[in-house]
Scaffold this motif. Structure first.
Motif, PDB file in Angstrom:
ATOM      1  N   ALA A   8       0.834  -1.208   0.000  1.00 32.71           N
ATOM      2  CA  ALA A   8       0.000   0.000   0.000  1.00 32.71           C
ATOM      3  C   ALA A   8       0.862   1.248   0.000  1.00 32.71           C
ATOM      4  N   ALA A   9       1.904   1.271   0.830  1.00 35.20           N
ATOM      5  CA  ALA A   9       2.725   2.472   0.986  1.00 35.20           C
ATOM      6  C   ALA A   9       3.338   2.917  -0.333  1.00 35.20           C
ATOM      7  N   ALA A  10       3.800   1.975  -1.144  1.00 41.16           N
ATOM      8  CA  ALA A  10       4.431   2.327  -2.417  1.00 41.16           C
ATOM      9  C   ALA A  10       3.484   3.115  -3.307  1.00 41.16           C
ATOM     10  N   ASN A  11       2.191   2.780  -3.247  1.00 40.59           N
ATOM     11  CA  ASN A  11       1.203   3.450  -4.083  1.00 40.59           C
ATOM     12  C   ASN A  11       0.675   4.728  -3.445  1.00 40.59           C
ATOM     13  N   LEU A  12       0.435   4.691  -2.150  1.00 35.55           N
ATOM     14  CA  LEU A  12      -0.069   5.885  -1.475  1.00 35.55           C
ATOM     15  C   LEU A  12       0.933   7.028  -1.584  1.00 35.55           C
ATOM     16  N   ALA A  13       2.225   6.706  -1.539  1.00 34.79           N
ATOM     17  CA  ALA A  13       3.254   7.738  -1.660  1.00 34.79           C
ATOM     18  C   ALA A  13       3.258   8.355  -3.055  1.00 34.79           C
ATOM     19  N   ASP A  14       3.029   7.546  -4.087  1.00 33.07           N
ATOM     20  CA  ASP A  14       2.968   8.079  -5.449  1.00 33.07           C
ATOM     21  C   ASP A  14       1.806   9.056  -5.605  1.00 33.07           C
ATOM     22  N   VAL A  15       0.669   8.722  -5.016  1.00 37.52           N
ATOM     23  CA  VAL A  15      -0.488   9.618  -5.072  1.00 37.52           C
ATOM     24  C   VAL A  15      -0.177  10.916  -4.328  1.00 37.52           C
ATOM     25  N   ALA A  16       0.432  10.790  -3.146  1.00 36.35           N
ATOM     26  CA  ALA A  16       0.789  11.978  -2.366  1.00 36.35           C
ATOM     27  C   ALA A  16       1.748  12.878  -3.133  1.00 36.35           C
ATOM     28  N   ALA A  17       2.660  12.270  -3.902  1.00 34.73           N
ATOM     29  CA  ALA A  17       3.647  13.041  -4.657  1.00 34.73           C
ATOM     30  C   ALA A  17       3.024  13.858  -5.783  1.00 34.73           C
ATOM     31  N   MET A  18       1.777  13.556  -6.133  1.00 32.05           N
ATOM     32  CA  MET A  18       1.061  14.367  -7.111  1.00 32.05           C
ATOM     33  C   MET A  18       0.294  15.504  -6.436  1.00 32.05           C
ATOM     34  N   GLY A  19       0.324  15.533  -5.092  1.00 34.35           N
ATOM     35  CA  GLY A  19      -0.444  16.520  -4.354  1.00 34.35           C
ATOM     36  C   GLY A  19      -1.848  16.057  -4.039  1.00 34.35           C
ATOM     37  N   ALA A  20      -2.085  14.748  -4.105  1.00 34.67           N
ATOM     38  CA  ALA A  20      -3.421  14.192  -3.939  1.00 34.67           C
ATOM     39  C   ALA A  20      -3.488  13.263  -2.727  1.00 34.67           C
ATOM     40  N   THR A  21      -4.702  12.811  -2.434  1.00 32.40           N
ATOM     41  CA  THR A  21      -4.945  11.870  -1.341  1.00 32.40           C
ATOM     42  C   THR A  21      -5.584  10.612  -1.903  1.00 32.40           C
ATOM     43  N   THR A  22      -5.123   9.449  -1.482  1.00 32.39           N
ATOM     44  CA  THR A  22      -5.667   8.183  -1.983  1.00 32.39           C
ATOM     45  C   THR A  22      -7.094   7.967  -1.493  1.00 32.39           C
ATOM     46  N   THR A  23      -7.942   7.506  -2.411  1.00 28.74           N
ATOM     47  CA  THR A  23      -9.332   7.202  -2.067  1.00 28.74           C
ATOM     48  C   THR A  23      -9.621   5.706  -2.060  1.00 28.74           C
ATOM     49  N   ALA A  24      -8.904   4.933  -2.884  1.00 29.65           N
ATOM     50  CA  ALA A  24      -9.199   3.503  -2.971  1.00 29.65           C
ATOM     51  C   ALA A  24      -8.049   2.766  -3.637  1.00 29.65           C
ATOM     52  N   LEU A  25      -8.002   1.451  -3.409  1.00 26.93           N
ATOM     53  CA  LEU A  25      -7.049   0.566  -4.066  1.00 26.93           C
ATOM     54  C   LEU A  25      -7.799  -0.564  -4.749  1.00 26.93           C
ATOM     55  N   VAL A  26      -7.246  -1.054  -5.854  1.00 26.26           N
ATOM     56  CA  VAL A  26      -7.668  -2.340  -6.417  1.00 26.26           C
ATOM     57  C   VAL A  26      -6.419  -3.202  -6.520  1.00 26.26           C
ATOM     58  N   VAL A  27      -6.565  -4.492  -6.249  1.00 28.41           N
ATOM     59  CA  VAL A  27      -5.407  -5.369  -6.106  1.00 28.41           C
ATOM     60  C   VAL A  27      -5.530  -6.582  -7.012  1.00 28.41           C
ATOM     61  N   GLY A  28      -4.499  -6.834  -7.797  1.00 29.22           N
ATOM     62  CA  GLY A  28      -4.400  -8.058  -8.566  1.00 29.22           C
ATOM     63  C   GLY A  28      -3.430  -8.999  -7.870  1.00 29.22           C
ATOM     64  N   LEU A  29      -3.815 -10.248  -7.727  1.00 31.16           N
ATOM     65  CA  LEU A  29      -3.010 -11.228  -6.990  1.00 31.16           C
ATOM     66  C   LEU A  29      -2.794 -12.471  -7.830  1.00 31.16           C
ATOM     67  N   ALA A  30      -1.537 -12.874  -7.978  1.00 32.63           N
ATOM     68  CA  ALA A  30      -1.196 -14.171  -8.553  1.00 32.63           C
ATOM     69  C   ALA A  30      -0.419 -14.935  -7.495  1.00 32.63           C
ATOM     70  N   CYS A  31      -0.851 -16.147  -7.187  1.00 30.32           N
ATOM     71  CA  CYS A  31      -0.174 -16.915  -6.144  1.00 30.32           C
ATOM     72  C   CYS A  31      -0.246 -18.401  -6.445  1.00 30.32           C
ATOM     73  N   PRO A  32       0.730 -19.165  -5.946  1.00 26.43           N
ATOM     74  CA  PRO A  32       0.692 -20.621  -6.107  1.00 26.43           C
ATOM     75  C   PRO A  32      -0.529 -21.194  -5.392  1.00 26.43           C
ATOM     76  N   PRO A  33      -1.097 -22.283  -5.886  1.00 22.89           N
ATOM     77  CA  PRO A  33      -2.295 -22.851  -5.276  1.00 22.89           C
ATOM     78  C   PRO A  33      -2.116 -23.330  -3.840  1.00 22.89           C
ATOM     79  N   ASP A  34      -0.872 -23.561  -3.408  1.00 19.48           N
ATOM     80  CA  ASP A  34      -0.679 -24.018  -2.032  1.00 19.48           C
ATOM     81  C   ASP A  34      -0.501 -22.851  -1.052  1.00 19.48           C
ATOM     82  N   THR A  35      -0.656 -21.620  -1.534  1.00 20.93           N
ATOM     83  CA  THR A  35      -0.566 -20.458  -0.648  1.00 20.93           C
ATOM     84  C   THR A  35      -1.646 -20.525   0.418  1.00 20.93           C
ATOM     85  N   LEU A  36      -1.282 -20.247   1.656  1.00 19.19           N
ATOM     86  CA  LEU A  36      -2.263 -20.290   2.735  1.00 19.19           C
ATOM     87  C   LEU A  36      -3.164 -19.066   2.694  1.00 19.19           C
ATOM     88  N   THR A  37      -4.475 -19.288   2.811  1.00 20.74           N
ATOM     89  CA  THR A  37      -5.400 -18.157   2.812  1.00 20.74           C
ATOM     90  C   THR A  37      -5.196 -17.288   4.048  1.00 20.74           C
TER      91      THR A  37
END
Length: 346
Positions: free
Chosen positions: A85-114
Motif C-alpha cells: 500500500a505504501a508504495a502506491n499511497l506515496a505516489d499519489v501523495a507526490a502528485m499533491g493528492a490523497t488516496t481514495t481507494a485501491l484495487v489489487v491483482g493477486l497471482a499466487c501458487p495454489p498451495d498459498t495459505l489463505t
C-alpha cells in the motif's frame, strides 16, 4: 441430495488457496479489507463505483514480486500488505493528492495459505485506513506452476481536491529543493536482514513497513510546490527524474542532508559503523523509504515537515544532479555507493 465433497489434493493444507477456492479466498480477504469513504459501490459487483468530487482521478500502479520486493522469511503477511500500500499511497501523495481507494491483482501458487493472504489484506487495510481509503476490488489468479511465488499488483486511485497536480517537470532555476520523510532507513534495514540479523529493530521495521509522509504531498501542493516525486529508487536517481523532466540541475547540499537525515545520531549510524559503511551511501542511493522530494519557489513558506536540502540551478542543456557542486556519480563513489539507486532489470 447432498453434493459430493471436492477431493483435496494429497499434501495440500486445508487452508490452501486450492482447497478453499477462489471465492472462498475473496470472501476471507474482503472481510479484512476495510471501507473506502469514497466508495458508492464497494467490492462484490463487476466493478466498484467511487465518488469523484474533483472530477479528476489520480491513478498509479505498483507491482511487488516475492523474492525481489519482499521475502516471507523476513516480513510478515501484514508487513507485505503495509509495504504494498505504501508504495502506491506515496505516489499519489507526490502528485499533491490523497488516496481514495485501491484495487489489487493477486497471482499466487495454489498451495498459498489463505491465512497469509488475509494478513496481507489486513496490512493493506491498516495502511489505507487513516486516509479513508480501502481495497474496493481486484482479481485473483493461480500463478504458473514454475512461479517463484506471490505477485501483487496494486493500483491506487486518488483525489486532488481542487488542486493542480504537481508534476516532475515544473522545477525552475532559483527554486529550493526540500525533503519530507526519512532516507536510508529501509536500505539499512535491508543490509541488516541480508546478513541474517534482525536488529536494530528501527531500521528493520523501516524496511518491512515504510512510513511515507502522506500528508506532506497535499501540503506541498497547497504551498506552491513546483515539482515533486516520491523517493522509491534512491534520492539521486529520483532527483534526476525531476532534473531531466524540468531541464535543470538539482544541486543537493550534503551538509543539509546530513543534518536532516543523520542528526541526531541514531540507528542508521549504528548499523553503518557495524558494517563499515558510510551512512550517506544509504541516504543518497537507498530506496523504498518513500520520502517526498519537491522544489519550491525560494520565497515560499515551507509546510511543517519539509526541510531545504538543495537548490535548483539552470541546466544549460545538461540537466542532472550534483551534490554540493560535485558530480553525483563522483559523490556516490566517494561514499561507497555503487549506483545512484535501484535499477530495474539491472
Amino acid at each position: 441430495m447432498s453434493r459430493p465433497r471436492p477431493l483435496v489434493p494429497r499434501g495440500d493444507p486445508a487452508d490452501s488457496v486450492r482447497v478453499v477456492g477462489e471465492f472462498g479466498v475473496i470472501a476471507r480477504v474482503l472481510a479484512r479489507s476495510g471501507t473506502a469513504t469514497a466508495a458508492e459501490v464497494g467490492p462484490g459487483d463487476d466493478a466498484a463505483v467511487l465518488r469523484t468530487p474533483d472530477r479528476r482521478v489520480v491513478v498509479t500502479v505498483d507491482v511487488l514480486v516475492e523474492g525481489r520486493h519482499f521475502r516471507r522469511d523476513w516480513s510478515s503477511a501484514e508487513d507485505v500488505g503495509h509495504k504494498a500500500a505504501a508504495a502506491n499511497l506515496a505516489d499519489v501523495a507526490a502528485m499533491g493528492a490523497t488516496t481514495t481507494a485501491l484495487v489489487v491483482g493477486l497471482a499466487c501458487p495454489p498451495d498459498t495459505l489463505t491465512s497469509w493472504l488475509e494478513g496481507v489484506a489486513a496490512g493493506l487495510a491498516a495502511e489505507c485506513a487513516p486516509l479513508g481509503a480501502a481495497v474496493v476490488g481486484g482479481d485473483t489468479v493461480a500463478a504458473a506452476p514454475d512461479s517463484a511465488g506471490v505477485v501483487l499488483s496494486v493500483t491506487a486511485l486518488g483525489d486532488l481536491d481542487g488542486r493542480a497536480p504537481v508534476l516532475r517537470s515544473g522545477a525552475r532555476p532559483g527554486d529550493v529543493v526540500a525533503l519530507a520523510g526519512r532516507l536510508g532507513w529501509s536500505a539499512a534495514g535491508f543490509a541488516v536482514l541480508r546478513r541474517g540479523f534482525s536488529s536494530p529493530l528501527a531500521v528493520v521495521s523501516a524496511h518491512r513497513r515504510p512510513t511515507p509522509p502522506y500528508a506532506a504531498g497535499p501540503a506541498a501542493a497547497d504551498a506552491g510546490a513546483t515539482a515533486m516525486c516520491d523517493v522509491s529508487d534512491g534520492l539521486v536517481a529520483d532527483a534526476r527524474h525531476i532534473a531531466t523532466d524540468s531541464g535543470v540541475v538539482i544541486d543537493l547540499d550534503r551538509a543539509a542532508l546530513e543534518r536532516a537525515c543523520l542528526e541526531p545520531v541514531g540507528p542508521l549510524q549504528q548499523v553503518a559503523s557495524a558494517l563499515g559503511t558510510d551512512p550517506m551511501a544509504w541516504v543518497l542511493s537507498g530506496g523504498e523509504d518513500h520520502a517526498l522530494l519537491a522544489t519550491f519557489p525560494a520565497s515560499a513558506s515551507l509546510p511543517d515537515g519539509w526541510t531545504v536540502v538543495g537548490t535548483v540551478r539552470a541546466g544549460n542543456g545538461k540537466p542532472g544532479v550534483r551534490v554540493s557542486g560535485e558530480d553525483a556519480e563522483t559523490a556516490l563513489h566517494g561514499v561507497g555507493a555503487r549506483t545512484a539507486g535501484h535499477v530495474h532489470f539491472g
